[in-house]
Motif scaffolding. Structure first.
Motif, mmCIF file in Angstrom:
data_model
loop_
_atom_site.group_PDB
_atom_site.id
_atom_site.type_symbol
_atom_site.label_atom_id
_atom_site.label_comp_id
_atom_site.label_asym_id
_atom_site.label_seq_id
_atom_site.Cartn_x
_atom_site.Cartn_y
_atom_site.Cartn_z
ATOM 1 N N MET A 1 3.872 19.641 -11.283
ATOM 2 C CA MET A 1 5.366 19.870 -12.678
ATOM 3 C C MET A 1 6.203 20.369 -12.634
ATOM 4 O O MET A 1 7.293 19.747 -13.384
ATOM 5 N N LEU A 2 6.695 20.368 -10.908
ATOM 6 C CA LEU A 2 8.223 20.270 -10.606
ATOM 7 C C LEU A 2 8.725 19.413 -11.220
ATOM 8 O O LEU A 2 9.694 18.960 -11.335
ATOM 9 N N HIS A 3 8.078 18.283 -10.118
ATOM 10 C CA HIS A 3 8.288 16.754 -9.823
ATOM 11 C C HIS A 3 8.613 16.097 -11.329
ATOM 12 O O HIS A 3 9.626 15.272 -11.627
ATOM 13 N N ILE A 4 7.269 15.913 -12.121
ATOM 14 C CA ILE A 4 7.373 16.052 -13.789
ATOM 15 C C ILE A 4 8.348 16.458 -14.439
ATOM 16 O O ILE A 4 9.247 15.072 -14.695
ATOM 17 N N LYS A 5 8.890 17.582 -13.650
ATOM 18 C CA LYS A 5 9.850 18.054 -14.549
ATOM 19 C C LYS A 5 11.584 17.135 -14.433
ATOM 20 O O LYS A 5 12.633 16.967 -15.174
ATOM 21 N N GLN A 6 11.411 17.143 -13.248
ATOM 22 C CA GLN A 6 12.514 16.435 -12.255
ATOM 23 C C GLN A 6 13.104 15.386 -12.543
ATOM 24 O O GLN A 6 13.698 14.523 -11.694
ATOM 25 N N LYS A 7 11.309 14.931 -13.249
ATOM 26 C CA LYS A 7 11.890 13.319 -13.392
ATOM 27 C C LYS A 7 11.781 12.688 -11.590
ATOM 28 O O LYS A 7 11.922 11.537 -11.671
ATOM 29 N N THR A 8 11.126 13.056 -10.370
ATOM 30 C CA THR A 8 11.171 12.906 -9.130
ATOM 31 C C THR A 8 9.481 12.207 -8.439
ATOM 32 O O THR A 8 9.429 12.692 -7.411
ATOM 33 N N TYR A 9 8.458 12.251 -9.850
ATOM 34 C CA TYR A 9 6.836 11.882 -9.491
ATOM 35 C C TYR A 9 6.609 10.888 -8.557
ATOM 36 O O TYR A 9 7.599 10.080 -9.115
ATOM 37 N N PRO A 10 6.107 10.736 -8.025
ATOM 38 C CA PRO A 10 6.372 9.414 -6.981
ATOM 39 C C PRO A 10 5.799 8.364 -7.172
ATOM 40 O O PRO A 10 4.605 8.598 -8.471
ATOM 41 N N LYS A 11 6.100 6.921 -7.208
ATOM 42 C CA LYS A 11 6.101 5.850 -7.399
ATOM 43 C C LYS A 11 3.962 5.581 -6.623
ATOM 44 O O LYS A 11 4.127 6.062 -5.586
ATOM 45 N N GLU A 12 3.275 4.293 -7.297
ATOM 46 C CA GLU A 12 2.610 4.432 -6.988
ATOM 47 C C GLU A 12 2.600 3.418 -5.941
ATOM 48 O O GLU A 12 1.834 3.841 -4.596
ATOM 49 N N GLU A 13 4.083 2.659 -6.337
ATOM 50 C CA GLU A 13 3.684 1.881 -4.714
ATOM 51 C C GLU A 13 4.255 2.410 -3.527
ATOM 52 O O GLU A 13 3.711 2.357 -2.404
ATOM 53 N N ASP A 14 4.856 3.719 -3.610
ATOM 54 C CA ASP A 14 5.592 4.326 -2.787
ATOM 55 C C ASP A 14 4.224 4.810 -1.721
ATOM 56 O O ASP A 14 4.171 5.276 -0.893
ATOM 57 N N MET A 15 3.452 5.643 -3.049
ATOM 58 C CA MET A 15 2.029 6.468 -2.481
ATOM 59 C C MET A 15 1.417 5.306 -1.852
ATOM 60 O O MET A 15 0.499 5.524 -0.576
ATOM 61 N N MET A 16 1.177 3.703 -1.816
ATOM 62 C CA MET A 16 0.153 3.232 -1.845
ATOM 63 C C MET A 16 1.056 2.794 0.024
ATOM 64 O O MET A 16 0.044 2.621 1.032
ATOM 65 N N ARG A 17 2.262 2.776 -0.300
ATOM 66 C CA ARG A 17 2.382 2.408 1.501
ATOM 67 C C ARG A 17 2.749 3.899 2.764
ATOM 68 O O ARG A 17 1.604 3.261 3.431
#
Length: 304
Positions: free
Chosen positions: A39-55
């Motif tokens: 929730m914190l990262h959704i609010k801050q617009k810092t939620y992780p990107k798919e390509e970064d998590m895949m890496r």
């Protein structure tokens, strides 16, 4: 066939199920987020990107390949988060227990059916529906099973309370030769610094005799102290609330002398090396934004 064998958190790993970030589904709405850190990262617009998590997950798979570990992966569910494999099941001895997870995550179990079909069907079980349990709360440790739970009367108010005392009783009945020790965990729907989503968010054994622990993750000081006494205070690495927030207790052991850890865990990694443990550092800071890390995204099937 896969001959399951898990008796602890640190013996030499031979086979593991590793989650996937492919087709992750993008940024969830606040209403659909399960935990305060997401929730914190959704609010801050810092939620992780798919390509970064895949890496990041690929970096973990590369470490497993380096050590000759057999790696299974889930089948891809389109636009769906399948990173945290530990949530959906766990192994104790030679038994695979399907987790009683949040109802809308049931399809994650379907996505690993190709793995479960390689296990003796008599060794795949599920507790009754009223016994809530997830793998992040369950830690086999030789003759013991350590279990995170929440005993408050307001259990139903916490979406982040995942394992109840009904499940603790089921573990006792299923494994009568084990000593099941439960720990009442601190829960918060809104503050990620005050929320132990699972036991592995505030505690984990490591090496031959060591443990990582965060005192404030435990609601009952005597239960925290029991763990410190069990391992010996000289063998315990205490993490701060900031380190708990970044998931320092959620590393993953390939062997007693080899762990995978996040590369930014400087203080922890230095301590581990001082104990003669090889630390394979990987980037995992993006995945940690969802209140899960290396232990959460791995489901060990076979250890020596």
């Amino acid at each position: 066939m896969i001959k399951l064998n898990i008796n602890d958190e640190t013996s030499r790993l031979r086979s593991v199920l590793l989650g996937t970030a492919r087709s992750n589904g993008g940024v969830p709405s606040l209403e659909d987020a399960y935990d305060p850190k997401s929730m914190l990262h959704i609010k801050q617009k810092t939620y992780p990107k798919e390509e970064d998590m895949m890496r990041e997950i690929e970096a973990v798979e590369a470490v497993f390949n380096k050590y000759g570990v057999q790696v299974f992966r889930p089948k891809i569910i389109e636009n769906y988060n399948q990173i945290f494999a530990r949530d959906i099941g766990f192994v104790i001895d030679d038994v695979f227990i399907k987790a009683n997870i949040l109802p809308d995550r049931e399809q994650e179990l379907d996505a690993i059916q190709h793995v479960l079909s390689q296990i003796d069907p008599e060794k795949v079980i599920r507790f009754p529906e009223e016994a809530h349990i997830e793998g992040g709360d369950v830690m086999p440790h030789g003759d013991y099973i350590f279990v995170g739970t929440y005993r408050g009367d307001d259990y139903s108010d916490y979406i982040i309370a995942r394992t109840n005392m009904n499940a603790v009783a089921c573990l006792e009945n299923t494994f009568p030769n084990k000593k099941v020790v439960s720990f009442n965990l601190r829960k918060s729907n809104t503050n990620p610094y005050e929320n132990a989503l699972h036991l592995d968010c505030c505690f984990q054994p490591v090496g031959e005799k060591y443990a990582i622990i965060h005192k404030n993750g435990f609601l009952v000081e005597e239960e925290y102290q029991w763990l410190v006494n069990f391992f010996g205070s000289e063998n315990v690495f205490e993490i701060t609330s900031e380190e708990m927030f970044h998931m320092n207790s959620n590393i993953f052991s390939i062997a007693p002398d080899v762990v995978i850890s996040e590369r930014n865990f400087t203080r922890l990694n230095t301590w581990l090396r001082s104990k003669g443990i090889t630390v394979e550092e990987v980037p995992y800071a993006e995945i940690s934004k969802q209140e899960g890390l290396l232990r959460c995204s791995t489901l060990p099937l076979v250890r020596e």
